[in-house]
Motif scaffolding. Structure first.
Motif, PDB file in Angstrom:
ATOM      1  N   LEU B 114       0.779  -1.284  -0.041  1.00  0.00           N
ATOM      2  CA  LEU B 114      -0.064   0.062   0.043  1.00  0.00           C
ATOM      3  C   LEU B 114       0.877   1.321  -0.072  1.00  0.00           C
ATOM      4  N   ARG B 117       3.782   4.116  -3.470  1.00  0.00           N
ATOM      5  CA  ARG B 117       3.955   5.594  -3.988  1.00  0.00           C
ATOM      6  C   ARG B 117       4.553   6.304  -2.937  1.00  0.00           C
ATOM      7  N   GLN B 121       7.632   8.734  -2.931  1.00  0.00           N
ATOM      8  CA  GLN B 121       7.764  10.169  -3.028  1.00  0.00           C
ATOM      9  C   GLN B 121       8.874  10.598  -2.003  1.00  0.00           C
TER      10      GLN B 121
ATOM     11  N   ASP C 142       1.027  18.130  -5.677  1.00  0.00           N
ATOM     12  CA  ASP C 142       2.240  17.480  -5.984  1.00  0.00           C
ATOM     13  C   ASP C 142       2.679  15.937  -5.503  1.00  0.00           C
ATOM     14  N   SER C 143       1.695  15.750  -4.500  1.00  0.00           N
ATOM     15  CA  SER C 143       1.790  14.489  -3.643  1.00  0.00           C
ATOM     16  C   SER C 143       0.678  13.079  -4.211  1.00  0.00           C
ATOM     17  N   ILE C 144      -0.182  13.946  -4.474  1.00  0.00           N
ATOM     18  CA  ILE C 144      -1.315  12.697  -4.722  1.00  0.00           C
ATOM     19  C   ILE C 144      -1.647  12.806  -6.123  1.00  0.00           C
ATOM     20  N   THR C 145      -1.487  11.645  -6.703  1.00  0.00           N
ATOM     21  CA  THR C 145      -1.752  11.382  -8.476  1.00  0.00           C
ATOM     22  C   THR C 145      -3.234  11.472  -8.628  1.00  0.00           C
ATOM     23  N   GLU C 147      -5.977  10.113 -10.403  1.00  0.00           N
ATOM     24  CA  GLU C 147      -5.943   8.660 -11.215  1.00  0.00           C
ATOM     25  C   GLU C 147      -7.381   8.022 -11.244  1.00  0.00           C
ATOM     26  N   SER C 153     -16.245   4.458  -3.903  1.00  0.00           N
ATOM     27  CA  SER C 153     -17.286   5.589  -3.064  1.00  0.00           C
ATOM     28  C   SER C 153     -16.782   5.168  -1.818  1.00  0.00           C
ATOM     29  N   THR C 154     -15.940   4.362  -1.266  1.00  0.00           N
ATOM     30  CA  THR C 154     -15.786   4.197   0.072  1.00  0.00           C
ATOM     31  C   THR C 154     -14.238   4.799   0.617  1.00  0.00           C
ATOM     32  N   PHE C 161      -3.828   9.572   1.512  1.00  0.00           N
ATOM     33  CA  PHE C 161      -2.836   9.910   2.014  1.00  0.00           C
ATOM     34  C   PHE C 161      -1.747   8.873   2.016  1.00  0.00           C
ATOM     35  N   VAL C 162      -2.463   7.715   2.432  1.00  0.00           N
ATOM     36  CA  VAL C 162      -1.278   6.560   2.625  1.00  0.00           C
ATOM     37  C   VAL C 162      -1.015   6.057   0.970  1.00  0.00           C
ATOM     38  N   GLU C 163      -2.122   5.906   0.074  1.00  0.00           N
ATOM     39  CA  GLU C 163      -1.918   5.455  -1.263  1.00  0.00           C
ATOM     40  C   GLU C 163      -1.555   6.463  -2.331  1.00  0.00           C
ATOM     41  N   ARG C 164      -1.808   7.614  -1.819  1.00  0.00           N
ATOM     42  CA  ARG C 164      -1.183   8.671  -2.900  1.00  0.00           C
ATOM     43  C   ARG C 164      -2.020   8.824  -4.195  1.00  0.00           C
ATOM     44  N   ALA C 165      -3.186   8.386  -4.320  1.00  0.00           N
ATOM     45  CA  ALA C 165      -3.876   8.513  -5.445  1.00  0.00           C
ATOM     46  C   ALA C 165      -5.063   8.736  -5.374  1.00  0.00           C
TER      47      ALA C 165
END
Lengths: 287, 287, 287, 287
Positions: B114, B117, B121, C142-145, C147, C153-154, C161-165
């Motif tokens: 998980l 990314r 970063q 800058d940090s979250i893609t 995508e 929806s959950t 924040f953890v998975e950055r997308a």
């Protein structure tokens, strides 16, 4: 005795130099012998094979260059037919062999430490033994909807328990989790299964340690467990992914064929399975 | 060469017949030899020992009867002093030995799948090598508050990353997770450490696979890593809990003593550690 | 002054009698007036409208019968152009109005209670004020893609924040979460935005409470925030889903058109926006 | 008619200037009147009061200076006794009033969107109505262990469902979650309850919308619900925390007294409650 024919074709698009770890070859054990096989990787690349002693898992590692990549595996596999007694007992923890102990611990996909009360509530009052594991399998089959697309590669047993949907891997993980939460060692088994209805695919089931042996269970009930051609056995799916990719590689195609060539278990000299569902393939039976 | 003296006293109250699995004995490896030890369990009960070949972990299993239970362990342990070069390289995945591969997979406490990314970063632009792992350790030390009580036995690296607090085990798990997310094999190490400030306790650190060897790191910076008397090495804390309990057993007391009897590494004939912090103890050095 | 034209066409297949709650009509507020609109539901069904006083949200409720369902909404909306000073201050909690306080609390998608240390580490040392919120927005961009398909929806802010997308909603939720974690009231805003590149779609951004007013921010930077035709404002996306369905209903099509008919803000008499990015539309400006 | 006497004393240590939001005053509604009360904050500080129209919640806000802080609240509260019919129906969503709709949405602590299959499996086959909500309450009481210390301020209903332990707030959140997952509006209620066994404490229960009214349920069964002196009503505990702190403030003491001064409901002219457990206090009964 069963004789199965397997064909797997996996297509990938490799974007940058990558390293790949395959776990698609039929395992070799006292219960399963590979009578012929062929693995072709296109474009050709040096293949390195290694085998996990305990489990019989066979891994293939190789470097992949950018461009299309084709993996084709064919095998004929002979498997022993095993009759599983329907009175196998759970083993007191003190009797669990040292090397089986770690199948009682929680793993990435199987948070058994979080679900002990849950397992106790649902199954704690049932008489210990193979019947209790079968009750777990029945509960999962009745409670968790088999629904492709409902989960992904990060889904854990706890999420499946809450959200009540998953694929074969998820259902197997939940079975493992309940077993471990009840102090029954359990592990994931992946392989090829001949489904009555297409498409053929990899399949995941689980094994519980009962009466001093590993016994197979399939909460999906998509096929009898004695159709399984075993590929990998591990703590959970992270140990036995059919393909682990280090790099930027995308799957573009997957096609599987599984055929039962011969099934001598149906011959009159073999006693029928007492439950018709629970089959083990680990005890040494001469091939 | 270091010589350490360890004493551990663990008290439990056993409510019902239970089975216990201890992992408190100093490991035996090419780098660490036990020159004398004693394990006493009161009331006496047959002890069964087994050793994990790869890691040198030594487990003790026994049945516990209802009532108070006292476990006392004493040992004198000689450890090699190892100088870790400060230019160790990360190893391309293709070169990682087969038996090290599974230290790249996510586990119960380390959801590296998980956090790829995230790891990219934070650390993806740094030059690969021991310096990058040291940067991970520095980041953890600076970003995660060491705070007893902020986590529990179910806390995972992902939670520690979000909530920014934990104990030594949590910080080590996060270090492992970042490493694995960057394709650097990593594993948990638990043991005894002589802290400058009491109380003494079990400690958890981690090792990363660099330059073909395991190198120790301690994100807590509570003590130099070459003070570690190794007990267990595993995928994460589930593999090497100092005590795994099957049954209704409650800890009532814990007391540890760790003393450095002799530290020949400070003698002039030994070159000083280049970083003063990063120590490995795995490469065979004659004792 | 801006004048926008909106068209939204939503197609559903209703499997069983259902109840639906739409939030697709342009909000009415001091800053935004609807100069003409039409909502057609096919087959016809009695529509019940209600308005949320505080936010200007307009909801439409109706019962849906089995079969295909078509919803078509058209509107022309005039919006005030607002210049947002670039020196707006954060408000001490003691000065936050009573009715704004609940925008400081964590919600289903915005677990700000879990991320206060995180927010402090990332943004705690920055000078308070609109610049700090802009720094949050920059960090997210800058940090979250961005995508599509990476979330569902959950998905909550913590996961993003953890998975950055994530998608626009996820990025907005993370912005809200950081703000609340820093004691800055924040809320979700959804609406129509004219994107330079098709396809047009609903959009989600967020507002922070600065200098005694709500100021809009868009971490996706997909379009200037002053293009937003506001539909709904709420604690998070659960308050302002464009369609909430009670029953077995499946979306089969979605098509949106957004056109800027007239943009008087570009006329020489209007001063340019100081930041070119941060626009508010809440303060009463005569239309 | 019931007359209760309440005393609450809360002690804090304020480390730095802080802002506090109290929700400890008895609510005022058609069903509950405060016949006398006193709130003392030491050291004295200007108190700002505001009331939430819909719920009757009364909040007190104030700034706290560094040092010890004492809050003392006393009140006498008269509550109507309400007989709840035992045949109240669930309301079709189409009939749920606009202002009640948002009590059907998931919140921080109540992830009803994740648990709809679960709720359907457990309670979907039961006849709709008050009996079904009572079945939810019974299930929670039987399945979730009331265990102080098993949860913390971040624990959600989903976690309680998996881990099967919690405190009153957690059990109420799970009840709310199941109800919402079944399309029954539900909300949290906190207040004072006279427990037969000390210590007295704040209590949390929940209300479900049945037959066009809010009906109280207490899955802990620690006291009859008609003993509740209502303080706050909200979507979940984030709306009605008894004390929300902005700043570095630590609780150092808490002491509550709740006494039933007079209970006219036991007089012969009042019909007994039909279920003895389900009590509502919302419908206007003359005091």
């Amino acid at each position: 005795m069963h004789l199965s024919h397997i064909e797997a074709q996996l297509d990938y698009e490799v974007a940058a130099p990558a390293h790949m770890l395959l776990n698609i070859e039929a395992a070799r054990s006292g219960m399963q012998s590979v009578v012929g096989e062929e693995l072709v990787v296109e474009p050709p690349t040096p293949l390195r094979l290694f085998c996990d002693e305990g489990s019989g898992n066979r891994f293939v590692r190789f470097d992949a260059k950018p461009g299309p990549l084709k993996i084709a595996y064919k095998a004929s596999v002979r498997r022993a037919h095993v009759v599983v007694p329907n009175d196998l007992a759970e083993m007191p923890v003190t009797e669990v062999p040292d090397e089986v102990l770690h199948y009682m611990m929680p793993t990435r996909y199987c948070e058994s430490d979080l679900m002990s009360r849950c397992a106790q509530q649902l199954f704690g009052d049932l008489p210990p033994g193979i019947g209790r594991v079968q009750a777990i399998v029945d509960w999962i089959h009745d409670s968790i909807t088999y629904e492709p697309g409902s989960s992904d590669s990060t889904t854990t047993a706890r999420e499946v328990f809450v959200e009540r949907a998953g694929v074969c891997r998820d259902l197997a993980h939940l079975g493992i989790t309940f077993c471990r939460a009840l102090n029954i060692p359990a592990r994931l088994v992946v392989g090829y299964v001949w489904f009555d209805e297409p498409p053929q695919d990899f399949h995941a089931v689980f094994e519980a340690w009962l009466g001093g042996r590993w016994v197979l269970f399939d909460p999906t009930r998509m096929a009898p467990v004695d159709r399984l051609v075993r590929v990998g056995t591990g703590r959970d799916a992270k140990d036995v992914a059919f393909c682990t990719i280090f790099g930027d590689v995308r799957m573009t195609g997957k096609k599987l064929v599984v055929r039962e060539l011969q099934d001598e278990s149906l011959q009159p000299s073999m006693p029928p399975s007492p439950t018709g569902e629970v089959m083990g393939i680990e005890k040494p039976v001469p091939l």
